[in-house]
Design a protein around this motif. Sequence first.
Motif, PDB file in Angstrom:
ATOM      1  N   LEU A  28     -30.453  16.249 -13.837  1.00  0.00           N
ATOM      2  CA  LEU A  28     -30.981  15.034 -13.225  1.00  0.00           C
ATOM      3  C   LEU A  28     -32.321  14.662 -13.847  1.00  0.00           C
ATOM      4  CD1 LEU A  28     -30.871  12.796 -11.084  1.00  0.00           C
ATOM      5  CD2 LEU A  28     -32.004  14.380  -9.512  1.00  0.00           C
ATOM      6  N   ASP A  29     -33.195  15.632 -14.043  1.00  0.00           N
ATOM      7  CA  ASP A  29     -34.494  15.351 -14.651  1.00  0.00           C
ATOM      8  C   ASP A  29     -34.325  14.817 -16.067  1.00  0.00           C
ATOM      9  OD1 ASP A  29     -35.832  16.103 -12.384  1.00  0.00           O
ATOM     10  OD2 ASP A  29     -36.306  18.125 -13.113  1.00  0.00           O
ATOM     11  N   ASN A  30     -33.384  15.377 -16.822  1.00  0.00           N
ATOM     12  CA  ASN A  30     -33.111  14.889 -18.174  1.00  0.00           C
ATOM     13  C   ASN A  30     -32.589  13.454 -18.134  1.00  0.00           C
ATOM     14  OD1 ASN A  30     -32.830  15.096 -21.024  1.00  0.00           O
ATOM     15  ND2 ASN A  30     -30.646  15.378 -20.725  1.00  0.00           N
ATOM     16  N   TRP A  31     -31.660  13.178 -17.234  1.00  0.00           N
ATOM     17  CA  TRP A  31     -31.092  11.836 -17.083  1.00  0.00           C
ATOM     18  C   TRP A  31     -32.189  10.828 -16.739  1.00  0.00           C
ATOM     19  CZ3 TRP A  31     -26.652   9.292 -17.903  1.00  0.00           C
ATOM     20  CH2 TRP A  31     -26.450   8.089 -17.236  1.00  0.00           C
ATOM     21  N   ARG A  32     -33.048  11.209 -15.781  1.00  0.00           N
ATOM     22  CA  ARG A  32     -34.115  10.308 -15.348  1.00  0.00           C
ATOM     23  C   ARG A  32     -35.106  10.030 -16.474  1.00  0.00           C
ATOM     24  NH1 ARG A  32     -36.962  13.297 -11.493  1.00  0.00           N
ATOM     25  NH2 ARG A  32     -38.332  11.506 -11.323  1.00  0.00           N
ATOM     26  N   SER A  33     -35.361  11.010 -17.322  1.00  0.00           N
ATOM     27  CA  SER A  33     -36.351  10.829 -18.382  1.00  0.00           C
ATOM     28  C   SER A  33     -35.815  10.042 -19.572  1.00  0.00           C
ATOM     29  CB  SER A  33     -36.878  12.177 -18.856  1.00  0.00           C
ATOM     30  OG  SER A  33     -35.864  12.893 -19.525  1.00  0.00           O
ATOM     31  N   THR A  34     -34.503   9.976 -19.745  1.00  0.00           N
ATOM     32  CA  THR A  34     -33.949   9.271 -20.906  1.00  0.00           C
ATOM     33  C   THR A  34     -33.473   7.862 -20.599  1.00  0.00           C
ATOM     34  OG1 THR A  34     -31.755  10.247 -20.549  1.00  0.00           O
ATOM     35  CG2 THR A  34     -33.237  11.399 -22.053  1.00  0.00           C
ATOM     36  N   LYS A  35     -33.244   7.541 -19.338  1.00  0.00           N
ATOM     37  CA  LYS A  35     -32.800   6.196 -18.973  1.00  0.00           C
ATOM     38  C   LYS A  35     -33.990   5.271 -18.820  1.00  0.00           C
ATOM     39  CE  LYS A  35     -28.437   6.722 -18.912  1.00  0.00           C
ATOM     40  NZ  LYS A  35     -27.594   5.978 -19.798  1.00  0.00           N
TER      41      LYS A  35
END
Length: 72
Positions: A28-35
């Motif tokens: 989730l943290d990765n998704w939030r940082s790349t979108k």
Amino acid sequence: MFCAYCREDLIAPCHCKGTQKYVHRSCLDNWRSTKEGFAFAHCTECRAMFVLRANVPADRWWLRLKFQFLVA
């Protein structure tokens, strides 16, 4: 709840159901940082707002301030 495969925390950060209900915290943290834009604070599927908390020890108050500045 833990993932049986990687032993990492699984969380339910929004109102999604079914196979999208649980996600690894790191994913989730990765998704939030790349979108772009909206996805940092909201689920892109159900539009629920994430509760953002910085778990910072009291003696390192400046890290919490830095987190709040970055989120804003």
